[in-house]
Design an enzyme around this catalytic site. Structure first.
Site, PDB file in Angstrom:
ATOM      1  N   LYS A   1       0.815  -1.217   0.000  1.00  0.00           N
ATOM      2  CA  LYS A   1       0.000   0.000   0.000  1.00  0.00           C
ATOM      3  C   LYS A   1       0.851   1.272   0.000  1.00  0.00           C
ATOM      4  CE  LYS A   1      -1.460   0.788   4.788  1.00  0.00           C
ATOM      5  NZ  LYS A   1      -2.568   1.399   5.534  1.00  0.00           N
ATOM      6  N   ASP A   2       2.137   1.153   0.259  1.00  0.00           N
ATOM      7  CA  ASP A   2       3.006   2.327   0.188  1.00  0.00           C
ATOM      8  C   ASP A   2       3.615   2.520  -1.198  1.00  0.00           C
ATOM      9  OD1 ASP A   2       2.555   2.993   2.837  1.00  0.00           O
ATOM     10  OD2 ASP A   2       4.136   1.657   3.550  1.00  0.00           O
TER      11      ASP A   2
ATOM     12  N   ARG B   1      -8.541   8.314   4.377  1.00  0.00           N
ATOM     13  CA  ARG B   1      -9.486   7.234   4.077  1.00  0.00           C
ATOM     14  C   ARG B   1     -10.197   6.753   5.344  1.00  0.00           C
ATOM     15  NH1 ARG B   1      -8.751   2.022   5.053  1.00  0.00           N
ATOM     16  NH2 ARG B   1      -6.621   2.420   5.701  1.00  0.00           N
ATOM     17  N   ARG B   2      -9.427   6.561   6.410  1.00  0.00           N
ATOM     18  CA  ARG B   2     -10.037   6.096   7.658  1.00  0.00           C
ATOM     19  C   ARG B   2     -10.943   7.172   8.242  1.00  0.00           C
ATOM     20  NH1 ARG B   2      -4.224   3.676   9.364  1.00  0.00           N
ATOM     21  NH2 ARG B   2      -4.505   1.619   8.428  1.00  0.00           N
TER      22      ARG B   2
ATOM     23  N   ARG C   1       1.817  10.276  13.944  1.00  0.00           N
ATOM     24  CA  ARG C   1       2.841   9.757  13.033  1.00  0.00           C
ATOM     25  C   ARG C   1       3.865   8.941  13.812  1.00  0.00           C
ATOM     26  NH1 ARG C   1       4.954  11.810   8.562  1.00  0.00           N
ATOM     27  NH2 ARG C   1       5.894   9.756   8.709  1.00  0.00           N
TER      28      ARG C   1
HETATM   29  C1  DPM Z   1      -0.675   4.448   3.628  1.00  0.00           C
HETATM   30  C2  DPM Z   1      -1.605   4.881   4.588  1.00  0.00           C
HETATM   31  C3  DPM Z   1      -1.060   4.585   5.862  1.00  0.00           C
HETATM   32  C4  DPM Z   1       0.206   3.959   5.642  1.00  0.00           C
HETATM   33  C5  DPM Z   1      -2.914   5.555   4.273  1.00  0.00           C
HETATM   34  C6  DPM Z   1      -4.148   4.652   4.500  1.00  0.00           C
HETATM   35  C7  DPM Z   1      -1.686   4.871   7.177  1.00  0.00           C
HETATM   36  C8  DPM Z   1      -1.301   6.232   7.741  1.00  0.00           C
HETATM   37  C9  DPM Z   1      -1.827   6.462   9.129  1.00  0.00           C
HETATM   38  C10 DPM Z   1      -0.776   4.541   2.176  1.00  0.00           C
HETATM   39  N1  DPM Z   1       0.425   3.936   4.291  1.00  0.00           N
HETATM   40  O1  DPM Z   1      -4.075   3.504   4.944  1.00  0.00           O
HETATM   41  O2  DPM Z   1      -5.286   5.149   4.237  1.00  0.00           O
HETATM   42  O3  DPM Z   1      -2.515   5.612   9.718  1.00  0.00           O
HETATM   43  O4  DPM Z   1      -1.537   7.492   9.683  1.00  0.00           O
HETATM   44  C11 DPM Z   1       1.373   1.900   6.571  1.00  0.00           C
HETATM   45  C12 DPM Z   1       1.063   0.900   7.540  1.00  0.00           C
HETATM   46  C13 DPM Z   1       1.398  -0.346   6.956  1.00  0.00           C
HETATM   47  C14 DPM Z   1       1.931  -0.072   5.726  1.00  0.00           C
HETATM   48  C15 DPM Z   1       0.532   1.121   8.913  1.00  0.00           C
HETATM   49  C16 DPM Z   1      -0.975   1.224   9.014  1.00  0.00           C
HETATM   50  C17 DPM Z   1       1.310  -1.741   7.574  1.00  0.00           C
HETATM   51  C18 DPM Z   1       0.198  -2.573   6.959  1.00  0.00           C
HETATM   52  C19 DPM Z   1       0.481  -3.107   5.560  1.00  0.00           C
HETATM   53  C20 DPM Z   1       1.180   3.418   6.651  1.00  0.00           C
HETATM   54  N2  DPM Z   1       1.925   1.286   5.513  1.00  0.00           N
HETATM   55  O5  DPM Z   1      -1.716   1.389   8.026  1.00  0.00           O
HETATM   56  O6  DPM Z   1      -1.469   1.141  10.175  1.00  0.00           O
HETATM   57  O7  DPM Z   1       1.573  -3.622   5.293  1.00  0.00           O
HETATM   58  O8  DPM Z   1      -0.425  -3.006   4.712  1.00  0.00           O
END
Ligand code: DPM
Length: 373
Positions: free
Chosen positions: A111-112, A162-163, A180
């Site tokens: 997702k990143d 999104r959340r 963060r």
């Molecule tokens: C992206 C988002 C977030 C991450 C945006 C979203 C969450 C940011 C936040 C694109 N990347 O989800 O709408 O909560 O402030 C991220 C996490 C993981 C990968 C942590 C998380 C782990 C889960 C995975 C941050 N990137 O979402 O709690 O591998 O999918």
């Protein structure tokens, strides 16, 4: 870039940097060379990289080295992600190392990874998906078990538009504030700062770090659909590095790949990123792939949600097989091209359906509001 693990021997380093023919890492004069794997330094990133290396070890006797580095996303901690405006926040430095041939592959949370990768780079494998849903984590010793028990005005920590957009629809009386830092930093802020009563985090990250006991509730897609690619690990490599692509094909998961091709293709047509609230839910049942997707205004007051399915079995389901074997950045060497094409088309069709219903207005407004707020 700073290397944190054992130095590569000079001879091998030169070999890699010279960019000798793909396949060089498999054998040289009968001696197996080391495959270098790039990773961010966070505990979660290192866990994910080690997981992938262990999966690869099940299929080959090659030696692996892990090269760690910091990214812009790791270095800028005081700004919400959606405000930084750089698309490849957590990936750029790693991709530079790939390009310079300092590493053969890089492990990411899918997702990143933006839907368009730098030229010459592809995703060579997507592994079996962890739990893709979001989870609610309460401050330790809090007396709550669900978000609907919280008093009006309670503060929930998340930087995800999104959340926030989806949860505001269900829980209009809650407040949302950015948080963060890596997973452990966030949990420490939750427990010690008295700012937030709960955080919303991906269940996958918590499970990987053995923190499942902190999950109070998994949010169903009715409440909160997940981010494109959430819960899946992607391994990026150079498109021309056939040996690495072959190696990676051994650890790719077919169902996860098909779902993620559809999700990413949906996102790509909508030109989404982490600066707009776009969410999905996808699954395969009886060889039918279903993709549900939504776009939301920042406050959740406007939303468009729809779903479409495609028959993965049918070779002749109206989907034209493409010339390119790269599907939204993903190469799956040993998977049926007609299935990958069907998944890619499904994502595009769903996005076009939402655009016809006015999604671009909602997204345009969300982008503007996000840039000025
Ligand atoms: C992206 C988002 C977030 C991450 C945006 C979203 C969450 C940011 C936040 C694109 N990347 O989800 O709408 O909560 O402030 C991220 C996490 C993981 C990968 C942590 C998380 C782990 C889960 C995975 C941050 N990137 O979402 O709690 O591998 O999918």
């Amino acid at each position: 870039m700073k290397r944190c693990t054992e130095e590569i021997s000079q001879a091998k380093k030169t070999k890699i940097e010279n960019g000798s023919s793909s396949g060089e890492h498999l054998h040289e004069n009968g001696v197996a060379l080391k495959v270098q794997v790039g990773s961010r330094k966070s505990q979660l990133a290192l866990f994910q990289t080690n997981y992938v290396v262990n999966e690869l070890r099940k299929h080959s006797n090659i030696e692996y080295g892990i090269v760690t580095m910091n990214t812009i996303g790791d270095n800028i901690l005081n700004v919400a992600l959606s405000k930084i405006g750089e698309k490849s926040l957590f990936t750029k430095e790693l991709e530079v190392a790939l390009e310079k041939r300092e590493v053969h592959m890089v492990v990411h949370s899918l997702k990143d990874l933006p839907t368009s990768l730098p030229s010459g780079m592809v995703i060579g494998a997507i592994c079996l998906r962890e739990n893709p849903y979001d989870a609610v984590v309460f401050r330790s010793h809090a007396k709550y078990k669900e978000l609907n028990e919280l008093p009006e005005g309670s503060v929930i920590g998340t930087s995800s538009l999104r959340r926030i957009a989806q949860l505001k629809r269900c829980y209009p009386k809650l407040n949302f504030q950015s948080v963060r830092g890596n997973l452990n930093t966030r949990l420490r802020k939750l427990d010690e700062d008295q700012t937030y009563i709960a955080l919303i985090l991906a269940a996958a990250g918590l499970n990987r770090l053995d923190l499942s006991h902190r999950i109070a509730k998994i949010l169903s897609p009715k409440t909160c659909m997940y981010a494109v690619g959430q819960g899946a690990l992607a391994i990026e490599c150079r498109e021309d590095d056939v040996a690495t692509l072959e190696l990676l094909s051994k650890i790719s998961d077919e169902e996860t790949t098909l779902c993620c091709v559809a999700e990413r293709s949906f996102m790509k047509v909508l030109e989404g990123g982490c600066s707009v609230p776009v969410a999905v839910h996808s699954y395969i049942k009886d060889n039918k792939l279903t993709l549900k997707g939504g776009v939301f205004s920042l406050d959740g007051s406007k939303c468009l949600i729809d779903e479409l399915s495609t028959d993965l079995n049918s070779v002749n389901n109206g989907v034209i097989e493409r010339d390119s074997k790269v599907h939204v950045g993903i190469v799956a060497l040993h998977m049926a091209e007609h299935m990958l094409s069907a998944s890619e088309t499904l994502g595009q069709d769903l996005a076009l359906m939402l655009l016809q219903k006015g999604a671009s207005e909602i997204l345009k407004e969300a982008r503007m509001e996000n840039s000025i707020s």
